[in-house]
Design an enzyme around this catalytic site. Structure first.
Site, PDB file in Angstrom:
ATOM      1  N   ASP A  78      16.598  31.149  61.013  1.00  0.00           N
ATOM      2  CA  ASP A  78      16.248  29.909  60.312  1.00  0.00           C
ATOM      3  C   ASP A  78      16.452  30.025  58.802  1.00  0.00           C
ATOM      4  OD1 ASP A  78      14.263  31.722  59.896  1.00  0.00           O
ATOM      5  OD2 ASP A  78      12.590  30.362  60.281  1.00  0.00           O
ATOM      6  N   HIS A 281      41.882  40.448  48.600  1.00  0.00           N
ATOM      7  CA  HIS A 281      40.569  39.811  48.748  1.00  0.00           C
ATOM      8  C   HIS A 281      39.524  40.857  49.157  1.00  0.00           C
ATOM      9  CE1 HIS A 281      42.521  35.588  49.349  1.00  0.00           C
ATOM     10  NE2 HIS A 281      42.457  35.947  48.089  1.00  0.00           N
ATOM     11  N   ASP A 298      37.794  40.611  39.900  1.00  0.00           N
ATOM     12  CA  ASP A 298      38.141  39.191  39.975  1.00  0.00           C
ATOM     13  C   ASP A 298      36.832  38.465  40.235  1.00  0.00           C
ATOM     14  OD1 ASP A 298      39.018  36.653  40.597  1.00  0.00           O
ATOM     15  OD2 ASP A 298      40.665  37.310  41.886  1.00  0.00           O
ATOM     16  N   ASP A 309      37.617  31.330  37.039  1.00  0.00           N
ATOM     17  CA  ASP A 309      38.242  32.314  37.934  1.00  0.00           C
ATOM     18  C   ASP A 309      38.994  33.310  37.049  1.00  0.00           C
ATOM     19  OD1 ASP A 309      39.548  33.649  39.944  1.00  0.00           O
ATOM     20  OD2 ASP A 309      40.773  31.947  40.597  1.00  0.00           O
ATOM     21  N   HIS A 388      51.621  37.454  45.871  1.00  0.00           N
ATOM     22  CA  HIS A 388      50.975  36.139  45.853  1.00  0.00           C
ATOM     23  C   HIS A 388      51.598  35.274  44.761  1.00  0.00           C
ATOM     24  CE1 HIS A 388      48.599  37.412  42.317  1.00  0.00           C
ATOM     25  NE2 HIS A 388      48.340  38.525  42.962  1.00  0.00           N
ATOM     26  N   HIS A 392      46.943  28.629  40.834  1.00  0.00           N
ATOM     27  CA  HIS A 392      46.503  27.510  41.660  1.00  0.00           C
ATOM     28  C   HIS A 392      45.740  26.545  40.764  1.00  0.00           C
ATOM     29  CE1 HIS A 392      42.565  29.546  41.573  1.00  0.00           C
ATOM     30  NE2 HIS A 392      43.248  30.663  41.810  1.00  0.00           N
ATOM     31  N   HIS A 399      39.970  27.015  44.426  1.00  0.00           N
ATOM     32  CA  HIS A 399      41.345  26.595  44.773  1.00  0.00           C
ATOM     33  C   HIS A 399      41.247  25.084  44.876  1.00  0.00           C
ATOM     34  CE1 HIS A 399      42.088  30.843  46.613  1.00  0.00           C
ATOM     35  NE2 HIS A 399      42.084  30.844  45.303  1.00  0.00           N
ATOM     36  N   GLU A 422      47.836  34.171  37.086  1.00  0.00           N
ATOM     37  CA  GLU A 422      47.308  35.451  37.566  1.00  0.00           C
ATOM     38  C   GLU A 422      48.358  36.376  38.168  1.00  0.00           C
ATOM     39  OE1 GLU A 422      44.816  35.011  41.148  1.00  0.00           O
ATOM     40  OE2 GLU A 422      44.834  32.867  40.779  1.00  0.00           O
ATOM     41  N   TYR A 426      50.616  45.627  42.706  1.00  0.00           N
ATOM     42  CA  TYR A 426      49.760  46.404  43.615  1.00  0.00           C
ATOM     43  C   TYR A 426      50.585  47.507  44.264  1.00  0.00           C
ATOM     44  CZ  TYR A 426      47.565  41.919  42.827  1.00  0.00           C
ATOM     45  OH  TYR A 426      47.075  40.801  42.221  1.00  0.00           O
ATOM     46  N   ARG A 444      45.664  43.038  38.102  1.00  0.00           N
ATOM     47  CA  ARG A 444      45.868  41.582  38.009  1.00  0.00           C
ATOM     48  C   ARG A 444      45.198  41.136  36.722  1.00  0.00           C
ATOM     49  NH1 ARG A 444      44.466  40.339  42.721  1.00  0.00           N
ATOM     50  NH2 ARG A 444      42.282  39.700  42.537  1.00  0.00           N
ATOM     51  N   GLU A 446      44.072  37.533  35.108  1.00  0.00           N
ATOM     52  CA  GLU A 446      43.980  36.116  35.474  1.00  0.00           C
ATOM     53  C   GLU A 446      43.223  35.319  34.420  1.00  0.00           C
ATOM     54  OE1 GLU A 446      41.730  35.327  39.087  1.00  0.00           O
ATOM     55  OE2 GLU A 446      42.660  33.345  39.249  1.00  0.00           O
TER      56      GLU A 446
HETATM   57  N1  GLY Z   1      39.639  34.631  43.115  1.00  0.00           N
HETATM   58  C1  GLY Z   1      40.529  33.933  43.914  1.00  0.00           C
HETATM   59  C2  GLY Z   1      41.810  33.743  43.251  1.00  0.00           C
HETATM   60  O1  GLY Z   1      42.066  34.368  42.240  1.00  0.00           O
HETATM   61  O2  GLY Z   1      42.583  32.925  43.639  1.00  0.00           O
HETATM   62 MN    MN Z   2      42.676  32.586  41.123  1.00  0.00          MN
HETATM   63 MN    MN Z   3      40.611  35.135  40.891  1.00  0.00          MN
END
Ligand code: GLY
Ligand code: MN
Ligand code: MN
Length: 477
Positions: A78, A281, A298, A309, A388, A392, A399, A422, A426, A444, A446
């Site tokens: 619950d 991720h 991140d 982000d 990637h 975005h 996103h 970003e 890797y 990365r 970003e």
């Molecule tokens: N943290 C998710 C992205 O960078 O898209």
């Molecule tokens: Mn992002």
């Molecule tokens: Mn991110």
């Protein structure tokens, strides 16, 4: 780390003192003594009303929009997950409670904007917290009329009657989908009694995603704040980090910085040391941070329903090794070049193309790829190390909504849009044909970038990314 927000009292005491000392500080004192500006929320009732008016104009008079609040989700038994309002519902109402439904009926003489909300209930409110109730929904949220949610089956079919189109998002909330179909079918079944059911369901999210893509001044202000808070969290993490600490300890520092600013996470933070930084991720945040490795963080926050982000990567021990620095500088160059390509007139994909070009050239320089840059870009050889896209849309959702293409063409960037930049690189330990000093490097960088009329504004500038600036900051910790 940032200092605590100072109270008005301590500010004015300090200003009073300095105004008595010399003439030079007097100028500062006058500024400091100015009455504190009353903090009005950057998104007020009038902006929510403007959004509803705009939506209703697009819908047309033969229609009705039905927008349910997000359901409460159970975590275990619950115990509930922290409640997060549905982004579209919040965008149109600002109403924070679950079990609510907004209804927009353009041109209805007795009120175009109705809210169905939880009824006041002293006993339930003692257990679960305060409710606005219908009167609060009218008084504080500008509803033309409001009713207890328990009355919706009785009232809503009558409101739908005579309208041709229902603007509604199908497929997000199955349970609510069934209720909408039930209301329509109920009206259809009474056709012989002269009742007229709407005959078309139109995708509400289609209209809203175009509206949400262009951020207003108030929204931009919220996003600046979300970026400032997250940048402070990254600085705090850099200062805290040292060999022997654990990823979850760093995550705790970040969360502390978010929560003390009344912000929450906008997604699960990624705190990945060494090889973990190569998992895009990564969620465990459980490893020990080791001397000689990099740490990729991140982490972004959500402030008043608007997201930031940010990713930063830095050495656990505070000093980049020559190989780490060489790789880092490639990503930084790609980050800066891609940001430079954020301006009106360029299309959505231009920053990505620029990043891919810089990254591929860098991969050749580092000895990760062999061949001519042009053909390596064409054959997408870079995907081995950069798998990637470069960004975005960003807004209420991390996103965020918004089409990337209009028909077959990439969308043009326009003032008011916010996106992330970003680029990354890797190189997990098993990667073949790579100089050993580059193994287990995951990088990365970003940033969140607003498109302005002149070009762009980097919202996340508060988080250092220049390698020497990072080293200086970590050395001073
Ligand atoms: N943290 C998710 C992205 O960078 O898209
Ligand atoms: Mn992002
Ligand atoms: Mn991110």
């Amino acid at each position: 780390m940032t200092s605590r927000p100072r109270s008005t009292k301590s500010l004015s005491t300090k200003a009073y003192r300095s105004s008595r000392s010399t003439s030079a500080p007097k100028v500062a004192a006058v500024t400091a003594l100015a009455p504190p500006s009353v903090k009005t929320p950057p998104i007020g009732r009038d902006e929510f009303a403007r959004r509803r008016r705009h939506l209703m104009k697009t819908m047309g008079r033969d229609s009705i929009a039905i927008v349910p609040a997000a359901p409460v989700h159970l975590r275990n038994n619950d115990v509930e997950y922290a409640y997060r309002q549905d982004s579209n519902f919040h965008y149109l109402t600002g109403f924070p409670e679950p079990e609510s439904v907004a209804v927009l009926i353009p041109g209805r003489p007795h009120g175009e904007y109705l809210l169905f909300v939880r009824a006041r209930d002293p006993q339930r409110e003692t257990w679960d917290g305060r409710r606005s109730g219908p009167s609060g929904a009218r008084r504080d949220f500008g509803a033309d009329d409001a009713f207890p949610i328990g009355d919706i089956d009785e009232i809503l079919p009558g409101l739908m009657e005579g309208r041709e189109k229902i603007f509604y998002t199908v497929g997000v909330n199955r349970e609510f989908d069934r209720r909408v179909v039930g209301w329509v079918n109920g009206l259809r079944a009474q056709a012989k009694q002269g009742r007229h059911a709407p005959h078309e369901i139109v995708a509400l999210e289609h209209v809203l995603r175009d509206m949400r893509l262009y951020k207003s001044r108030g929204e931009i202000e919220q996003m600046r704040e979300a970026s400032r808070i997250a940048a402070r969290a990254h600085v705090r993490a850099m200062r805290f980090c040292e060999p022997g600490r654990f990823e979850y300890e760093v995550a705790a520092e970040i969360l502390h910085e978010f929560h003390r600013a009344r912000a929450d996470i906008s997604y699960l933070p990624i705190v990945g040391g060494g090889a973990n930084g190569c998992i895009l991720h990564y969620r465990e945040n459980a490893g020990e941070l080791r001397d000689g490795e990099l740490l990729l963080i991140d982490a972004g926050c959500e402030y008043e329903c608007y997201a930031s982000d940010i990713t930063r990567t830095f050495p656990v021990n505070g000093r980049f090794s020559p190989a780490q620095r060489a790789a880092y500088e490639v990503i930084l160059e790609a980050n800066l070049a891609a940001i430079d390509a954020v301006r009106p007139g360029n299309d959505w994909n231009r920053p990505h193309e620029v990043a891919v070009q810089v990254l591929t050239a860098g991969m050749v320089r580092l000895g990760l790829l062999k061949g001519r840059v042009t053909s390596l870009v064409k054959s997408m050889a870079y995907l081995r190390f950069f798998m990637h896209k470069t960004g975005h849309w960003l807004g209420m959702d991390v996103h965020d909504v918004g089409d990337y293409k209009i028909g077959k063409a990439w969308r043009q960037l326009e003032a008011g849009m916010v996106l992330t930049i970003e680029p990354g690189l890797y190189i997990p330990s098993g990667t073949r044909g790579v100089p050993p000093e580059f193994r287990n490097i995951g990088i990365r960088i970003e940033d969140d970038v607003l498109v302005t009329r002149e070009g762009h504004e980097v919202l996340t500038h508060g988080a250092p990314k220049d390698p020497s600036a990072i080293e200086t900051l970590m050395a001073a910790a």
